[in-house]
Scaffold this motif. Structure first.
Motif, PDB file in Angstrom:
ATOM      1  N   PHE A 419       0.848  -1.184   0.000  1.00 38.12           N
ATOM      2  CA  PHE A 419       0.000   0.000   0.000  1.00 38.12           C
ATOM      3  C   PHE A 419       0.889   1.240   0.000  1.00 38.12           C
ATOM      4  CE2 PHE A 419      -2.262   3.329   2.466  1.00 38.12           C
ATOM      5  CZ  PHE A 419      -3.278   3.577   1.556  1.00 38.12           C
ATOM      6  N   TYR A 420       0.513   2.223  -0.834  1.00 34.57           N
ATOM      7  CA  TYR A 420       1.286   3.472  -0.912  1.00 34.57           C
ATOM      8  C   TYR A 420       0.350   4.620  -1.251  1.00 34.57           C
ATOM      9  CZ  TYR A 420       3.956   7.250  -3.000  1.00 34.57           C
ATOM     10  OH  TYR A 420       4.444   8.496  -3.307  1.00 34.57           O
ATOM     11  N   CYS A 421       0.536   5.749  -0.561  1.00 30.56           N
ATOM     12  CA  CYS A 421      -0.174   6.980  -0.920  1.00 30.56           C
ATOM     13  C   CYS A 421       0.576   8.157  -0.310  1.00 30.56           C
ATOM     14  CB  CYS A 421      -1.633   6.949  -0.453  1.00 30.56           C
ATOM     15  SG  CYS A 421      -1.840   7.084   1.325  1.00 30.56           S
ATOM     16  N   GLN A 422       0.038   9.344  -0.487  1.00 33.15           N
ATOM     17  CA  GLN A 422       0.620  10.553   0.083  1.00 33.15           C
ATOM     18  C   GLN A 422      -0.409  11.188   0.997  1.00 33.15           C
ATOM     19  OE1 GLN A 422       2.368  13.058  -2.839  1.00 33.15           O
ATOM     20  NE2 GLN A 422       3.191  14.531  -1.376  1.00 33.15           N
ATOM     21  N   VAL A 423       0.034  11.632   2.173  1.00 39.65           N
ATOM     22  CA  VAL A 423      -0.894  12.137   3.175  1.00 39.65           C
ATOM     23  C   VAL A 423      -0.368  13.441   3.751  1.00 39.65           C
ATOM     24  CG1 VAL A 423      -1.693   9.832   3.825  1.00 39.65           C
ATOM     25  CG2 VAL A 423       0.242  10.857   5.041  1.00 39.65           C
ATOM     26  N   THR A 424      -1.244  14.160   4.448  1.00 43.14           N
ATOM     27  CA  THR A 424      -0.828  15.346   5.184  1.00 43.14           C
ATOM     28  C   THR A 424      -0.170  14.903   6.486  1.00 43.14           C
ATOM     29  OG1 THR A 424      -3.014  15.489   6.183  1.00 43.14           O
ATOM     30  CG2 THR A 424      -2.641  16.773   4.197  1.00 43.14           C
ATOM     31  N   PRO A 425       0.702  15.712   7.077  1.00 40.31           N
ATOM     32  CA  PRO A 425       1.449  15.271   8.256  1.00 40.31           C
ATOM     33  C   PRO A 425       0.578  15.031   9.477  1.00 40.31           C
ATOM     34  CG  PRO A 425       1.853  17.599   7.809  1.00 40.31           C
ATOM     35  CD  PRO A 425       1.121  17.051   6.619  1.00 40.31           C
ATOM     36  N   ASN A 426      -0.492  15.806   9.650  1.00 39.36           N
ATOM     37  CA  ASN A 426      -1.374  15.621  10.796  1.00 39.36           C
ATOM     38  C   ASN A 426      -2.802  15.498  10.302  1.00 39.36           C
ATOM     39  OD1 ASN A 426       0.325  15.958  13.321  1.00 39.36           O
ATOM     40  ND2 ASN A 426       0.886  17.806  12.174  1.00 39.36           N
ATOM     41  N   LEU A 427      -3.225  14.290  10.055  1.00 36.14           N
ATOM     42  CA  LEU A 427      -4.566  14.065   9.531  1.00 36.14           C
ATOM     43  C   LEU A 427      -5.591  14.304  10.616  1.00 36.14           C
ATOM     44  CD1 LEU A 427      -3.988  10.763   7.559  1.00 36.14           C
ATOM     45  CD2 LEU A 427      -3.966  13.088   6.692  1.00 36.14           C
ATOM     46  N   ARG A 428      -6.572  15.097  10.313  1.00 32.82           N
ATOM     47  CA  ARG A 428      -7.698  15.222  11.235  1.00 32.82           C
ATOM     48  C   ARG A 428      -8.495  13.917  11.216  1.00 32.82           C
ATOM     49  NH1 ARG A 428      -9.781  21.334   9.732  1.00 32.82           N
ATOM     50  NH2 ARG A 428      -7.923  22.415  10.473  1.00 32.82           N
TER      51      ARG A 428
END
Length: 813
Positions: A419-428
């Motif tokens: 699994f791979y994706c890009q995320v924000t550093p602090n997910l709400r």
């Protein structure tokens, strides 16, 4: 109401991400009630919970629907104190960090709370905690309790429960669903109390009362049992955080000799899901790349056990009951299909040649079971099977176990991917869990290939996951998903590894898989040009340390000693005699605990999980064997017997990788091409009213297919020829792989001599560097002298031979 508006604003992202979660609590008491005050991390939301203390045997809980400010909350407490002045007023009890649950033995209820915690890591900005200290507090006040609350039996039950050490190997999070893997959390939009019912939440039973009453989980924490470790690493000048998680199933849970094989519901013993997460270190406010991969270990899914004996260190293996149609085995793999999708790749590491048949008995039966099940599956869903007798190949000094297992892992990863994706550093929380990239798929099969067949393109799913995870407004954030050279990837299917105990050999194989997967993950993140990491790379050593630590912890939980790590020790270049003495001592530790300690440990586990519920007039916990606990003291129909399954229906899934739905699994059914059978129809009572029935297929038990040599990975057959030199596999061509390996045989010490034991004995007289306080540490001592036979004076030669070779120990030894 104001409270609902407050919570709605949190859900819509109008408040800080931590506002929705209560994280710190204060407990107060009057003679008639407990008052628990809970607040969020930022002290913006305050809630009140009231627990009745006047009923000696019932649990009555109320939650104030209002949301308070800090001043309003303390004003409420002041008024409660004034109203109860005549009977002692309001008293502070303790500060706590969540309710573990409520439990009742013979009369009163007890509340279990966390009073100290420590941070052990974070995932996407969501903190993961371990328990440092907990307390068990009686709910009724002392004036209403009867003598039964102070009886010897009541105190004995309390002691049993307290032997489950919550400060070791349990972890939790307020804002992240740690009981599920990262892919599942990002793809499944469902939250709520139902998450406590999944297979990895160990306090499901303890929290059931408060969850059913309040219909939320604001006051409780979901405890996962297993292993959690997070480290900072770097490669090619780029920093990343590596997290290794092991989740132990609460189904059919227990100790080594008391929980073996499979039960009637398809649950296997020592069922552990391992997840490896790699997160890019990025400046604050910037998006970061993240990848995860999941693998599975579990006991061989057959009905088998040991004829336990205090005089035999290696008891015989027995197929304890006949299952001619392999119904329980079928249910087990159905559950894996539902959790992970296809393909299911089985790596079987047990022996195939023995002077006295032990493991070979299970090898033949397991091979037959897989052949039988594959007969009725469509080609794309058939079980992939690769057997490699690790012990046999370890005899050669020229072989390399890790190299061979690494090749198997690479081929498996080429099929399942990561699994791979890009995320924000602090997910709400809402951004992490809201929306599903699979929401338009109504079938139970939510694998990537199933979505593709429903005309959902990869670009569409990227947009969905991008919307799901959201983005911050800081630098580096954007409205589109830019994955650089790698597009969004999903894991499809899983590698399932087993040996006999699923501890020692299995852990070596899981490390080899983890190392191969790390190469795939770092390549996806753009950190490595190649997806391969050499065994001599510093990253390989760092990862080996992690997997060795995890292996020791899991072995202590199930087997009673740290894992046998001969492969890891040899890789480090440790002295052979030292390694052999360590193996010797660990074998003794494991034998002692399995023989003398595990019975009591199993009782405590069954009590904690609710498999046994005390009742007056019924046999006490200590009067029964562990398997009898399921049939005594049940007062709730929800406690379906995990050991007794009356009919053949699909087991409930606790899916993890794949996104679940309430709809029935469509094309993943093991009975794709079933023959109808009267045995699967009629008045069967299943595990779920909505679960479709599975037809029983009457076929010769020893049905087999011949081995087909094929370098492609699409072979559907499993060999059960009884040629000891045959490499049983429908997954890999034996000629493609090197038949070399290192020894990591469980409870095996090769050419161990008494002198070798002596030379390294004092090194391992205490517990290993990974072992926790679950065992008494030995006292340091000087090197013992040898007798005329070259054996330690306190150990006779026959005793040493008994430890090494097994068999019966005579009284004269």
């Amino acid at each position: 109401m104001e409270a609902k508006r407050e919570f709605k604003s949190c859900i819509n992202g109008e408040s800080n991400q931590d506002s929705f979660y209560l994280q710190k609590f204060k407990l107060y008491e009057t003679r008639s009630n407990f008052y628990m005050i809970g607040r969020d991390k930022n002290r913006t939301i305050w809630r009140v919970l009231k627990i009745d203390r006047s009923d000696p045997s019932e649990l009555n809980i109320w939650q104030d629907s209002a949301t308070y400010s800090e001043n309003e909350c303390y004003d409420l407490l002041r008024r409660v104190d004034e109203g109860n002045k005549a009977i002692g007023g309001l008293k502070f009890v303790t500060t706590c960090y969540g309710i573990i649950g409520f439990v009742k033995f013979l009369e009163p209820y007890y509340m279990l709370v966390i009073t100290k915690r420590r941070k052990i890591g974070a995932i996407c900005g969501h903190t993961i905690y371990a328990i440092t200290k907990s307390e068990m507090i009686p709910v009724p006040n002392s004036t209403v309790r009867s003598n039964l609350a102070y009886s010897k039996d009541e105190n004995r039950y309390k002691k049993y429960l307290c032997t489950v050490d919550l400060t070791k190997d349990f972890y939790f999070s307020y804002s992240y669903n740690i009981m599920r893997c990262l892919q599942k959390n990002l793809c499944d939009n469902r939250t709520g109390p139902f998450l406590y019912e999944t297979m990895f939440v160990w306090n499901e039973y303890l929290t059931r009362g408060i969850r059913n009453t309040l219909d939320d989980t604001l006051w409780t924490v979901a405890l996962v049992y297993g292993f959690f470790k997070q480290v900072d690493l770097s490669v090619s000048g780029k920093d990343f955080k590596l997290t290794l998680i092991a989740r132990r199933s609460r189904h059919y849970a227990g100790t080594r000799y008391l929980r073996r094989g499979v039960n009637e519901k398809g649950r296997v013993a020592n069922d552990v899901e391992t997840e490896q997460i790699v997160i890019e270190n990025a400046p604050e406010g910037f998006q970061r790349k993240i990848s995860s991969v999941v693998q599975h270990r579990g006991s061989i899914p057959l009905f088998w056990s040991h004829e336990t004996s205090r005089m035999n260190i290696k008891p015989d293996i027995i197929l304890s009951r006949k299952d001619p149609n392999y119904e329980a085995t079928r249910l087990h793999f159905e559950n894996l299909f539902k959790r992970y999708g296809t393909p299911i790749i089985i790596l079987n590491l047990i022996k195939r040649r023995e002077k006295k048949p032990r493991e070979t008995i299970l090898h033949r039966e397991f091979t037959n079971a897989i052949s039988f099940i594959n007969r009725n599956l469509t080609p794309e869903k058939r079980l992939r099977f690769h057997h490699w007798d690790l012990h046999k190949h370890s005899r050669s000094k020229e072989t390399n176990v890790l190299l061979h297992l690494g090749k198997v892992a690479e081929k498996a990863l080429e099929i399942t991917e990561v699994f791979y994706c890009q995320v924000t550093p602090n997910l709400r929380p809402v951004e992490l869990f809201n929306g599903s990239c699979f929401e338009n798929n109504t079938s139970g099969d939510r694998s990537l290939e199933k979505l593709s067949s429903e005309n959902e393109s990869a670009d569409y799913m990227e947009t969905k996951i991008c919307n799901s995870i959201g983005s911050d407004s800081g630098a580096g954030s954007g409205s589109s998903c830019d994955y650089g050279s790698k597009s969004l990837m999903f894991q499809k299917g899983v590698l399932r590894t087993n040996c006999i105990d699923c501890l020692d050999r299995t852990n070596v194989a899981q490390y080899a898989y983890g190392l191969a997967a790390l190469g795939f993950q770092l390549n996806a993140l753009g950190f490595l040009e190649s997806s391969k990491i050499d065994l001599d790379d510093p990253l390989a050593k760092d990862l080996m340390d992690l997997y060795e630590t995890m292996g020791d912890i899991l072995a202590l939980q199930y087997g009673g000693s740290a894992a046998h790590n001969k492969v890891f020790s040899k890789r480090r270049g440790q002295w052979s005699a030292t390694t052999q003495s360590q193996e010797f001592i660990r074998t003794l530790q494991r034998f002692y605990n399995n023989t003398y300690v595990d019975g009591e440990k199993q009782k405590a586990i069954n009590l904690f999980l609710g498999h046994y519920q005390p009742q007056q007039g019924k046999p006490a916990l200590w009067e029964l064997d562990s398997d009898q606990h399921y049939n005594v003291g049940r007062c709730d129909l929800h406690f379906a017997d995990e050991n007794v399954r009356l009919t053949i229906k699909r087991s409930l899934s606790d899916g993890n990788i794949l996104c679940e739905s309430d709809s029935q699994m469509a094309s993943t059914d093991i009975a794709d091409n079933q023959l109808s059978s009267e045995a699967a129809q009629g008045n069967n009572k299943g595990l779920s009213d909505s679960a479709p029935e599975i037809s029983t297929i009457k076929c010769p038990m020893s049905y087999c297919r011949g081995l087909q040599e094929d370098k492609l990975l699409d072979s559907d057959h499993v060999s059960c020829e009884h040629d000891d030199d045959c490499n049983f596999s429908n997954f890999l061509d034996s000629n493609w792989l090197s038949s070399s390996g290192n020894s990591c045989e469980e409870d095996s010490h090769g050419s161990l001599s008494p002198k070798d034991v002596v030379k390294g004995l004092k090194i391992e007289m205490t517990t290993s560097r990974h072992e926790s306080g679950s065992f008494h540490k030995g006292q340091e001592h000087t090197e013992p002298e040898l007798n005329n036979d070259g054996v330690v004076a306190e150990f006779s030669k026959s005793f040493v031979d008994w430890v090494v070779e097994g068999g019966l120990l005579s009284h004269g030894s």
